[in-house]
Design a protein around this motif. Structure first.
Motif, mmCIF file in Angstrom:
data_model
loop_
_atom_site.group_PDB
_atom_site.id
_atom_site.type_symbol
_atom_site.label_atom_id
_atom_site.label_comp_id
_atom_site.label_asym_id
_atom_site.label_seq_id
_atom_site.Cartn_x
_atom_site.Cartn_y
_atom_site.Cartn_z
ATOM 1 N N THR A 4 22.602 -2.499 -100.961
ATOM 2 C CA THR A 4 24.153 -2.393 -101.106
ATOM 3 C C THR A 4 24.151 -1.220 -102.284
ATOM 4 O O THR A 4 23.404 -1.056 -103.252
ATOM 5 C CB THR A 4 24.616 -3.696 -102.032
ATOM 6 O OG1 THR A 4 23.630 -4.276 -102.872
ATOM 7 C CG2 THR A 4 24.505 -4.961 -100.915
ATOM 8 N N THR A 5 25.711 -0.801 -102.282
ATOM 9 C CA THR A 5 25.887 0.443 -103.032
ATOM 10 C C THR A 5 27.373 0.444 -103.828
ATOM 11 O O THR A 5 28.116 -0.343 -103.139
ATOM 12 C CB THR A 5 25.821 1.663 -102.332
ATOM 13 O OG1 THR A 5 26.910 1.595 -101.057
ATOM 14 C CG2 THR A 5 24.279 1.839 -101.626
ATOM 15 N N ALA A 6 27.418 1.109 -104.877
ATOM 16 C CA ALA A 6 28.734 1.058 -105.619
ATOM 17 C C ALA A 6 29.057 2.608 -105.878
ATOM 18 O O ALA A 6 27.941 3.116 -106.310
ATOM 19 C CB ALA A 6 28.507 0.276 -106.780
ATOM 20 N N VAL A 32 31.181 2.604 -99.594
ATOM 21 C CA VAL A 32 30.316 1.818 -100.623
ATOM 22 C C VAL A 32 30.774 0.666 -100.293
ATOM 23 O O VAL A 32 31.701 0.070 -99.725
ATOM 24 C CB VAL A 32 30.304 2.390 -101.802
ATOM 25 C CG1 VAL A 32 29.524 3.705 -101.947
ATOM 26 C CG2 VAL A 32 31.640 2.440 -102.504
ATOM 27 N N ASP A 33 29.933 -0.602 -100.988
ATOM 28 C CA ASP A 33 30.364 -1.782 -101.109
ATOM 29 C C ASP A 33 31.276 -2.245 -102.137
ATOM 30 O O ASP A 33 31.842 -3.114 -102.072
ATOM 31 C CB ASP A 33 29.015 -2.681 -101.206
ATOM 32 C CG ASP A 33 28.355 -2.484 -99.965
ATOM 33 O OD1 ASP A 33 28.409 -3.190 -98.953
ATOM 34 O OD2 ASP A 33 26.905 -1.986 -100.361
ATOM 35 N N GLU A 34 31.337 -1.258 -103.253
ATOM 36 C CA GLU A 34 32.169 -1.719 -104.318
ATOM 37 C C GLU A 34 32.491 -0.519 -105.002
ATOM 38 O O GLU A 34 31.693 0.698 -104.903
ATOM 39 C CB GLU A 34 31.563 -2.590 -105.432
ATOM 40 C CG GLU A 34 31.128 -3.767 -104.912
ATOM 41 C CD GLU A 34 30.266 -4.459 -106.319
ATOM 42 O OE1 GLU A 34 30.287 -5.815 -106.273
ATOM 43 O OE2 GLU A 34 29.877 -3.801 -107.242
ATOM 44 N N VAL A 59 37.508 -1.892 -99.477
ATOM 45 C CA VAL A 59 36.309 -2.206 -100.237
ATOM 46 C C VAL A 59 36.908 -2.432 -101.683
ATOM 47 O O VAL A 59 37.857 -1.939 -102.135
ATOM 48 C CB VAL A 59 35.100 -1.415 -100.454
ATOM 49 C CG1 VAL A 59 34.433 -1.006 -98.937
ATOM 50 C CG2 VAL A 59 35.692 -0.023 -100.951
ATOM 51 N N SER A 84 28.386 -4.865 -111.687
ATOM 52 C CA SER A 84 28.334 -4.717 -110.069
ATOM 53 C C SER A 84 27.421 -5.878 -109.520
ATOM 54 O O SER A 84 26.528 -6.280 -110.221
ATOM 55 C CB SER A 84 27.869 -3.366 -110.074
ATOM 56 O OG SER A 84 26.444 -3.056 -110.210
ATOM 57 N N VAL A 86 25.493 -4.725 -106.972
ATOM 58 C CA VAL A 86 24.762 -4.002 -105.693
ATOM 59 C C VAL A 86 23.403 -3.538 -106.284
ATOM 60 O O VAL A 86 22.851 -3.719 -107.343
ATOM 61 C CB VAL A 86 25.716 -2.677 -105.523
ATOM 62 C CG1 VAL A 86 26.967 -3.081 -105.016
ATOM 63 C CG2 VAL A 86 25.871 -1.874 -106.890
#
Length: 263
Positions: A4-6, A32-34, A59, A84, A86
């Protein structure tokens, strides 16, 4: 499993720039996820801009804010990263417009035991007002608004020849870097002894290197376009430089005044 990425964006009281940067974020080929915004004490106008982009984004956009008590970027970055949810952080400054494949490039090159750093193309001072007013987010080698034109060439095949290394590169810029959150926590994140402009970002990756994490430059990929502005006050730079020199000389990995207080 896919990590998972931010995307982490730092900002302070420049809504025109943040608007263009967030516009470029929404145009990314890979999301990205966040989206995390680390705000070092901006006025309410920044919050209003962020609320508008929350409505446009598919997102979550999470706004981390702290009271304005001078340049305390390290503290708000620590709070945002630990807040976060992620595995992997891609970090840029709020005055850097993202190439459409910026996120895709970072994610295509990530690997364990390595942090990535990318190129910065400078937007010429005379064209800043035009870029902000017209919300320009796409540039080519022929764009008159930029210098360092060859840095805007996007060619992922050539990026494959970039080799990882231990020592910090003179090409490193904290406005374009990505790393594993676990590697960040392992060195206790940003050193909050840094107040005022300078050295907080290079100190972080030097400690990562001291802790066995290699660096890798994204060449011809991972491109950002830096919006010209006056240089921040360097009133505390001499002390910050001294702290970093101690990090180098003593091969420091884990610092005392870091992110662990928020865990």
């Amino acid at each position: 499993m896919k990590p998972t990425t931010a995307l982490l964006i730092s900002t302070y009281n420049w809504t025109e720039a943040l608007t263009v940067v967030l516009t470029s974020v929404l145009k990314q080929t890979v999301l990205v996820d966040e989206i995390l915004i680390a705000d070092d004490g901006s006025l309410s106008e920044t919050k209003l801009i962020i609320e508008e982009f929350k409505k446009l984004s598919s997102v979550p956009i999470i706004h981390f804010w702290q009271e304005d008590k001078g340049f305390r970027k390290s503290k708000i970055l620590n709070k945002a990263i630990i807040g976060s949810n992620v595995d992997y952080i891609i970090q840029v400054d709020g005055d850097c417009i993202l190439h459409p494949k910026f996120v895709e490039d970072h994610l295509a090159s990530l690997e364990k035991g390595i942090y990535l750093y990318g190129s910065r193309v400078n937007i010429l001072p005379n064209f800043v007002s035009k870029v902000l007013k017209q919300k320009i987010t796409y540039f080519t080698i022929f764009s008159k608004e930029i210098k360092n034109k060859t840095r805007t060439i996007h060619f992922r095949f050539l990026a494959n020849f970039s080799k990882s290394h231990y020592s910090i590169s003179s090409k490193f810029r904290g406005c374009n870097v990505s790393f594993w959150k676990s590697d960040f926590i392992a060195v206790n994140g940003y050193n909050e002894d840094y107040e005022g402009w300078g050295r907080e970002d290079s100190d972080l990756v030097i400690r990562m290197g001291n802790n066995g994490i290699k660096a890798k430059r994204l060449r011809y990929t991972g491109i950002v376009y830096h919006i010209y502005h006056k240089i921040n006050s360097k009133h505390n730079f001499e002390l910050n430089d001294k702290i970093q020199n101690q990090t180098i000389e003593n091969k420091v990995t884990f610092i005392k005044n870091g992110v662990d207080k928020y865990i």
